[in-house]
Scaffold this active site. Structure first.
Site, PDB file in Angstrom:
ATOM      1  N   ARG A  24       0.852  -1.182   0.000  1.00  0.00           N
ATOM      2  CA  ARG A  24       0.000   0.000   0.000  1.00  0.00           C
ATOM      3  C   ARG A  24       0.896   1.242   0.000  1.00  0.00           C
ATOM      4  NH1 ARG A  24      -3.248  -3.048  -1.402  1.00  0.00           N
ATOM      5  NH2 ARG A  24      -5.299  -3.538  -0.518  1.00  0.00           N
TER       6      ARG A  24
ATOM      7  N   HIS B  45      -0.796  -0.008 -10.051  1.00  0.00           N
ATOM      8  CA  HIS B  45      -1.449  -0.933  -9.115  1.00  0.00           C
ATOM      9  C   HIS B  45      -1.922  -2.189  -9.848  1.00  0.00           C
ATOM     10  CE1 HIS B  45      -3.633  -0.997  -4.996  1.00  0.00           C
ATOM     11  NE2 HIS B  45      -3.342  -2.234  -5.383  1.00  0.00           N
TER      12      HIS B  45
END
Length: 309
Positions: free
Chosen positions: A224, A272
């Site tokens: 993250r 991502h």
């Protein structure tokens, strides 16, 4: 049976089709803002909007379509007191292993430097790094972290791992907790972050800890964005202490256009995509776990809300 489905990307058709295949008697309900519907038995989602939470009354469990659960747990007590269940791999582990192995090999074989040379029209063979000194350290040794370590072991890199609690993995030097973090960082040439995002791991990779990496180290973040203090990483790269970073996750996604990371050639950016959720494998796993819950049997991958994963 009624299953509430929400996809932040709006791509629901493959999920509906796969649920119809494995659970033909189930009704899949697509959430829409402001559109009321009857209570559902189960919910399948990852990063729901706040407006969806009031539709969760009566669900028996919430299935998260990913390995991380921070996008759901941020709602805290607004979530119903039912099991929250993560996907157990569902095709993500091999993707993550491919991504990290590529990043590590790219740095070890100095392809990042050859790419920059080629753009300048420079032909200059570089000395190869000593593999015995090119230690790869993985932060987070859950299912995905272990799969990455297994992949890297094939190439003969010295491996180490760090986690909240002590782990034992053959061929991996393991460290745990705050007491083991300094030693782990000081001996890691390529740092791979695969941690869950919790209050304890937010900003864990700020200047104080990043500076403990040896000079010329590399950072790979597939967890993250909030694990990394972005200004600190950029400062250490520009100062030469960190030789480069491969980043798949960011504090703000999509990464804003004027962000300085775009202008730093030693930072590799991907959108991502290191481990994409695969609908077919995910739905099959969710259906199996729904069947177990309906029979009163235990299921794996239930989230510990206190720990955050």
């Amino acid at each position: 049976m009624r299953i509430l489905l929400h996809r932040a990307d709006g791509v629901t058709e493959p999920w509906v089709r796969d649920f119809a295949s494995v659970l033909p008697l189930a009704e899949v309900v697509l959430w829409q803002e402001g559109v009321p519907f009857a209570p559902c038995d189960y919910a399948v989602m990852w990063a729901p909007p706040a407006g969806l939470l009031k539709q969760l009354d009566g669900v028996k469990a919430i299935f998260v379509t990913g390995a991380g659960v921070d996008a759901l747990l941020k709602f805290g007590d607004a979530l119903p007191p039912v099991p929250i269940i993560r996907l157990g791999d569902a095709g993500m582990a091999i993707q993550m292993a491919e991504y990290v192995a590529h990043a590590v090999l790219r740095y070890f074989r100095r392809f990042d430097e050859y790419e920059r040379q080629a753009r300048r029209g420079v032909w200059n063979p570089l000395p190869q790094f000593d593999k015995a000194q090119f230690t790869v350290g993985v932060m987070g040794m859950g299912m995905l972290g272990r799969r990455v370590l297994d992949a890297l072991a094939h190439f003969g890199f010295p491996l180490r791992g760090w986690s909240r609690t002590q782990k034992e993995i053959d061929g991996v030097t393991c460290f745990a907790g705050e007491d083991g973090l300094d030693e782990f960082l000081r001996g890691t040439r390529v740092l791979v972050c695969m941690l869950p995002l919790t209050p304890d791991t937010t900003n864990l990779l700020a200047r104080a800890n990043l500076s403990k990496l040896p000079e010329g180290a590399y950072v790979v973040n597939v967890a993250r964005g909030a694990h990394v203090a972005e200004p600190d990483l950029l400062t250490l790269i520009r100062a030469g202490h960190i030789a480069g970073a491969t980043l798949d996750v960011f504090r703000n996604e999509p990464l804003p256009g004027p962000h300085p990371f775009w202008e730093e050639p030693r930072i590799t950016i991907t959108p991502h995509m290191s481990a994409m959720t695969l609908p077919g494998e995910s739905v099959a796993q969710i259906a199996g776990k729904i069947g177990a819950l309906e029979r009163g049997e235990p299921v794996a991958d239930v989230v510990d809300r206190a720990r955050g994963y």
